[in-house]
Structures are given as C-alpha cells and as structure tokens.
Scaffold this motif. Structure first.
Motif, PDB file in Angstrom:
ATOM      1  N   ILE A 170      -6.879  11.473 -15.186  1.00  0.00           N
ATOM      2  CA  ILE A 170      -6.091  10.306 -14.788  1.00  0.00           C
ATOM      3  C   ILE A 170      -5.045  10.699 -13.749  1.00  0.00           C
ATOM      4  O   ILE A 170      -4.842   9.985 -12.761  1.00  0.00           O
ATOM      5  N   GLY A 171      -4.386  11.833 -13.931  1.00  0.00           N
ATOM      6  CA  GLY A 171      -3.403  12.303 -12.951  1.00  0.00           C
ATOM      7  C   GLY A 171      -4.029  12.559 -11.590  1.00  0.00           C
ATOM      8  O   GLY A 171      -3.477  12.180 -10.550  1.00  0.00           O
ATOM      9  N   SER A 172      -5.200  13.180 -11.575  1.00  0.00           N
ATOM     10  CA  SER A 172      -5.884  13.452 -10.308  1.00  0.00           C
ATOM     11  C   SER A 172      -6.324  12.169  -9.620  1.00  0.00           C
ATOM     12  O   SER A 172      -6.216  12.039  -8.397  1.00  0.00           O
ATOM     13  N   LEU A 173      -6.836  11.220 -10.405  1.00  0.00           N
ATOM     14  CA  LEU A 173      -7.197   9.915  -9.835  1.00  0.00           C
ATOM     15  C   LEU A 173      -5.980   9.230  -9.221  1.00  0.00           C
ATOM     16  O   LEU A 173      -6.066   8.656  -8.134  1.00  0.00           O
ATOM     17  N   GLU A 174      -4.860   9.292  -9.918  1.00  0.00           N
ATOM     18  CA  GLU A 174      -3.644   8.663  -9.399  1.00  0.00           C
ATOM     19  C   GLU A 174      -3.171   9.326  -8.113  1.00  0.00           C
ATOM     20  O   GLU A 174      -2.812   8.640  -7.155  1.00  0.00           O
ATOM     21  N   VAL A 175      -3.167  10.646  -8.072  1.00  0.00           N
ATOM     22  CA  VAL A 175      -2.734  11.355  -6.861  1.00  0.00           C
ATOM     23  C   VAL A 175      -3.691  11.062  -5.711  1.00  0.00           C
ATOM     24  O   VAL A 175      -3.270  10.708  -4.601  1.00  0.00           O
ATOM     25  N   GLY A 176      -4.987  11.184  -5.954  1.00  0.00           N
ATOM     26  CA  GLY A 176      -5.976  10.966  -4.893  1.00  0.00           C
ATOM     27  C   GLY A 176      -5.952   9.544  -4.354  1.00  0.00           C
ATOM     28  O   GLY A 176      -5.889   9.324  -3.134  1.00  0.00           O
ATOM     29  N   CYS A 177      -5.979   8.581  -5.249  1.00  0.00           N
ATOM     30  CA  CYS A 177      -5.969   7.174  -4.820  1.00  0.00           C
ATOM     31  C   CYS A 177      -4.624   6.803  -4.204  1.00  0.00           C
ATOM     32  O   CYS A 177      -4.570   5.996  -3.265  1.00  0.00           O
ATOM     33  N   ARG A 189       6.626  20.663 -12.413  1.00  0.00           N
ATOM     34  CA  ARG A 189       7.559  21.008 -11.328  1.00  0.00           C
ATOM     35  C   ARG A 189       8.538  19.895 -10.999  1.00  0.00           C
ATOM     36  O   ARG A 189       9.677  20.172 -10.642  1.00  0.00           O
ATOM     37  N   LEU A 190       8.115  18.638 -11.085  1.00  0.00           N
ATOM     38  CA  LEU A 190       9.029  17.537 -10.752  1.00  0.00           C
ATOM     39  C   LEU A 190      10.005  17.242 -11.894  1.00  0.00           C
ATOM     40  O   LEU A 190      11.181  17.007 -11.650  1.00  0.00           O
ATOM     41  N   SER A 191       9.469  17.212 -13.113  1.00  0.00           N
ATOM     42  CA  SER A 191      10.311  16.923 -14.269  1.00  0.00           C
ATOM     43  C   SER A 191       9.656  17.511 -15.522  1.00  0.00           C
ATOM     44  O   SER A 191       8.593  17.042 -15.943  1.00  0.00           O
ATOM     45  N   LYS A 192      10.314  18.497 -16.100  1.00  0.00           N
ATOM     46  CA  LYS A 192       9.760  19.131 -17.301  1.00  0.00           C
ATOM     47  C   LYS A 192       9.738  18.161 -18.473  1.00  0.00           C
ATOM     48  O   LYS A 192       8.800  18.157 -19.265  1.00  0.00           O
ATOM     49  N   ASP A 193      10.779  17.318 -18.582  1.00  0.00           N
ATOM     50  CA  ASP A 193      10.832  16.350 -19.683  1.00  0.00           C
ATOM     51  C   ASP A 193       9.721  15.315 -19.578  1.00  0.00           C
ATOM     52  O   ASP A 193       9.057  14.995 -20.570  1.00  0.00           O
ATOM     53  N   ALA A 194       9.515  14.783 -18.379  1.00  0.00           N
ATOM     54  CA  ALA A 194       8.472  13.767 -18.184  1.00  0.00           C
ATOM     55  C   ALA A 194       7.089  14.377 -18.413  1.00  0.00           C
ATOM     56  O   ALA A 194       6.211  13.742 -19.014  1.00  0.00           O
ATOM     57  N   TYR A 195       6.884  15.600 -17.961  1.00  0.00           N
ATOM     58  CA  TYR A 195       5.610  16.292 -18.163  1.00  0.00           C
ATOM     59  C   TYR A 195       5.348  16.482 -19.656  1.00  0.00           C
ATOM     60  O   TYR A 195       4.237  16.227 -20.138  1.00  0.00           O
ATOM     61  N   SER A 196       6.356  16.907 -20.399  1.00  0.00           N
ATOM     62  CA  SER A 196       6.215  17.098 -21.850  1.00  0.00           C
ATOM     63  C   SER A 196       5.905  15.776 -22.543  1.00  0.00           C
ATOM     64  O   SER A 196       5.078  15.729 -23.465  1.00  0.00           O
ATOM     65  N   GLU A 197       6.552  14.711 -22.097  1.00  0.00           N
ATOM     66  CA  GLU A 197       6.302  13.387 -22.667  1.00  0.00           C
ATOM     67  C   GLU A 197       4.866  12.937 -22.382  1.00  0.00           C
ATOM     68  O   GLU A 197       4.207  12.349 -23.241  1.00  0.00           O
ATOM     69  N   MET A 198       4.366  13.216 -21.187  1.00  0.00           N
ATOM     70  CA  MET A 198       2.982  12.869 -20.843  1.00  0.00           C
ATOM     71  C   MET A 198       2.002  13.649 -21.726  1.00  0.00           C
ATOM     72  O   MET A 198       1.009  13.096 -22.200  1.00  0.00           O
ATOM     73  N   SER A 212       0.835  -1.210   0.000  1.00  0.00           N
ATOM     74  CA  SER A 212       0.000   0.000   0.000  1.00  0.00           C
ATOM     75  C   SER A 212       0.862   1.250   0.000  1.00  0.00           C
ATOM     76  O   SER A 212       0.624   2.181  -0.773  1.00  0.00           O
ATOM     77  N   PHE A 213       1.858   1.261   0.858  1.00  0.00           N
ATOM     78  CA  PHE A 213       2.718   2.443   0.969  1.00  0.00           C
ATOM     79  C   PHE A 213       3.522   2.669  -0.311  1.00  0.00           C
ATOM     80  O   PHE A 213       3.553   3.782  -0.852  1.00  0.00           O
ATOM     81  N   ALA A 214       4.160   1.620  -0.822  1.00  0.00           N
ATOM     82  CA  ALA A 214       4.987   1.752  -2.025  1.00  0.00           C
ATOM     83  C   ALA A 214       4.140   2.125  -3.246  1.00  0.00           C
ATOM     84  O   ALA A 214       4.501   3.028  -4.014  1.00  0.00           O
ATOM     85  N   LEU A 215       3.018   1.435  -3.436  1.00  0.00           N
ATOM     86  CA  LEU A 215       2.156   1.747  -4.577  1.00  0.00           C
ATOM     87  C   LEU A 215       1.568   3.151  -4.448  1.00  0.00           C
ATOM     88  O   LEU A 215       1.468   3.882  -5.436  1.00  0.00           O
ATOM     89  N   GLY A 216       1.181   3.521  -3.231  1.00  0.00           N
ATOM     90  CA  GLY A 216       0.634   4.861  -3.017  1.00  0.00           C
ATOM     91  C   GLY A 216       1.618   5.950  -3.392  1.00  0.00           C
ATOM     92  O   GLY A 216       1.267   6.903  -4.093  1.00  0.00           O
ATOM     93  N   LEU A 217       2.864   5.808  -2.939  1.00  0.00           N
ATOM     94  CA  LEU A 217       3.881   6.805  -3.281  1.00  0.00           C
ATOM     95  C   LEU A 217       4.146   6.852  -4.779  1.00  0.00           C
ATOM     96  O   LEU A 217       4.311   7.933  -5.357  1.00  0.00           O
ATOM     97  N   PHE A 218       4.191   5.684  -5.416  1.00  0.00           N
ATOM     98  CA  PHE A 218       4.413   5.639  -6.859  1.00  0.00           C
ATOM     99  C   PHE A 218       3.314   6.398  -7.601  1.00  0.00           C
ATOM    100  O   PHE A 218       3.591   7.203  -8.491  1.00  0.00           O
ATOM    101  N   PHE A 219       2.061   6.142  -7.234  1.00  0.00           N
ATOM    102  CA  PHE A 219       0.966   6.791  -7.953  1.00  0.00           C
ATOM    103  C   PHE A 219       0.856   8.274  -7.639  1.00  0.00           C
ATOM    104  O   PHE A 219       0.462   9.056  -8.515  1.00  0.00           O
ATOM    105  N   VAL A 220       1.207   8.676  -6.442  1.00  0.00           N
ATOM    106  CA  VAL A 220       1.249  10.118  -6.150  1.00  0.00           C
ATOM    107  C   VAL A 220       2.307  10.773  -7.040  1.00  0.00           C
ATOM    108  O   VAL A 220       2.074  11.828  -7.641  1.00  0.00           O
ATOM    109  N   PHE A 221       3.462  10.142  -7.156  1.00  0.00           N
ATOM    110  CA  PHE A 221       4.543  10.670  -7.988  1.00  0.00           C
ATOM    111  C   PHE A 221       4.132  10.735  -9.462  1.00  0.00           C
ATOM    112  O   PHE A 221       4.273  11.779 -10.113  1.00  0.00           O
TER     113      PHE A 221
END
Length: 161
Positions: free
Chosen positions: A68-75, A31-40, A13-22
């Motif tokens: 999808i991003g909001s669902l991932e962060v919230g969940c 803010r975390l990664s401009k390259d990853a954001y552009s790729e998304m 739960s903890f590991a998956l939760g952190l992954f999906f928040v990230f």
C-alpha cells in the motif's frame, strides 16, 4: 489563459500527489516520523489479524503495508509529475486503495477520527476523477446545445413569413 477546470485538476493533482507521496513514505520508512511509522506498523498488524485470508495467500502485515505504501508513493508521483491520462489511472488506483483502507478501518472497528482522512481524500480523488472525465465529454454537450438554438431560429423565420 487556462480554464478554471484545468486549474482545478492541476491543483488537485499536485496536492493529492504530494499527500500520497508523504503518506506512502511514512508507511515505508521511519525517516520522516518514527512515531507515525510505529503507528502504521501497529495498525497494519491489526488489519492482518482481522483478515486471516491474507496469511493463507502469503501476505503478512509488513508486506501489506509495503504494498500500500509503494502504491501510494508511485501513484502520488504520477499525480504530481506525469501529464495526461496516466494521472487518471493513478487516481483510480489510489481510489481503490482508499476504499481498501476504509474497509480495513471498519473491519477492526476504528472510530471515525482514525479514518476520516481516508474518507476525505477518497472524496477528493473522486472529485478529481469526475472533473477530469467531465472535461473530455464537454464538447459533445456543446454541439447538442447549439442544435436546438438553430431550430428555434428556423421556427421564428417560419412564423414571420
């Protein structure tokens, strides 16, 4: 002392939760990664082009990415911080999101290396959900195992007398 099942559920739960928040945060902000954001942004544009029905119901690539991003962060936050049954609901919602993401990748013809993470985390979410559900059903199985043991003892008493 906590059982191995409890430790496994908490760790997953903890590991998956952190992954999906990230990952959800990467979809929502550069803010975390401009390259990853552009790729998304690029990837979700291709998903929206492959599904013209989304535009008909008013869902743009930006809105799809934000949903999808909001669902991932919230969940992910629920999986990480909230105790009890809400974790199972969040787990199930994230599993549905992973299935949708796998569908999107297949739809646009991405190679396996582009969606392997979704496959792996979908499997981990499934395992976490199965382990969590198994712990609820376990006491019923223990009771049914005791009955045949008692019957065997009674049979031995009958044979001896």
């Amino acid at each position: 002392m906590a059982s191995p099942r409890t430790i496994t559920i908490v760790a997953l739960s903890f590991a998956l939760g952190l992954f999906f928040v990230f990952m959800g945060t990467i979809k929502l902000t550069p803010r975390l990664s401009k390259d990853a954001y552009s790729e998304m942004k690029r990837a979700y544009k291709s998903y929206a082009k492959a599904l013209p029905g989304l535009k008909k119901i008013g869902i743009s690539s930006v809105l799809l990415r934000k949903i999808i991003g909001s669902l991932e962060v919230g969940c992910g936050m629920v999986l990480t911080l909230v105790p009890g049954k809400p974790k199972d609901v969040a787990n199930f919602l994230l599993l549905l999101v992973m299935l949708a993401v796998l569908f999107f990748h297949q739809l646009v013809g991405d190679p396996l290396k582009r969606y392997a993470h979704a496959l792996v985390f979908g499997i981990l979410l499934t395992c976490r959900l199965l382990i969590a559900r198994q712990s609820d059903e376990r006491p019923e199985r223990d009771e049914s195992r005791e009955e045949p043991h008692i019957n065997e003892q009674e049979k031995n008493k009958v044979k001896q007398s």
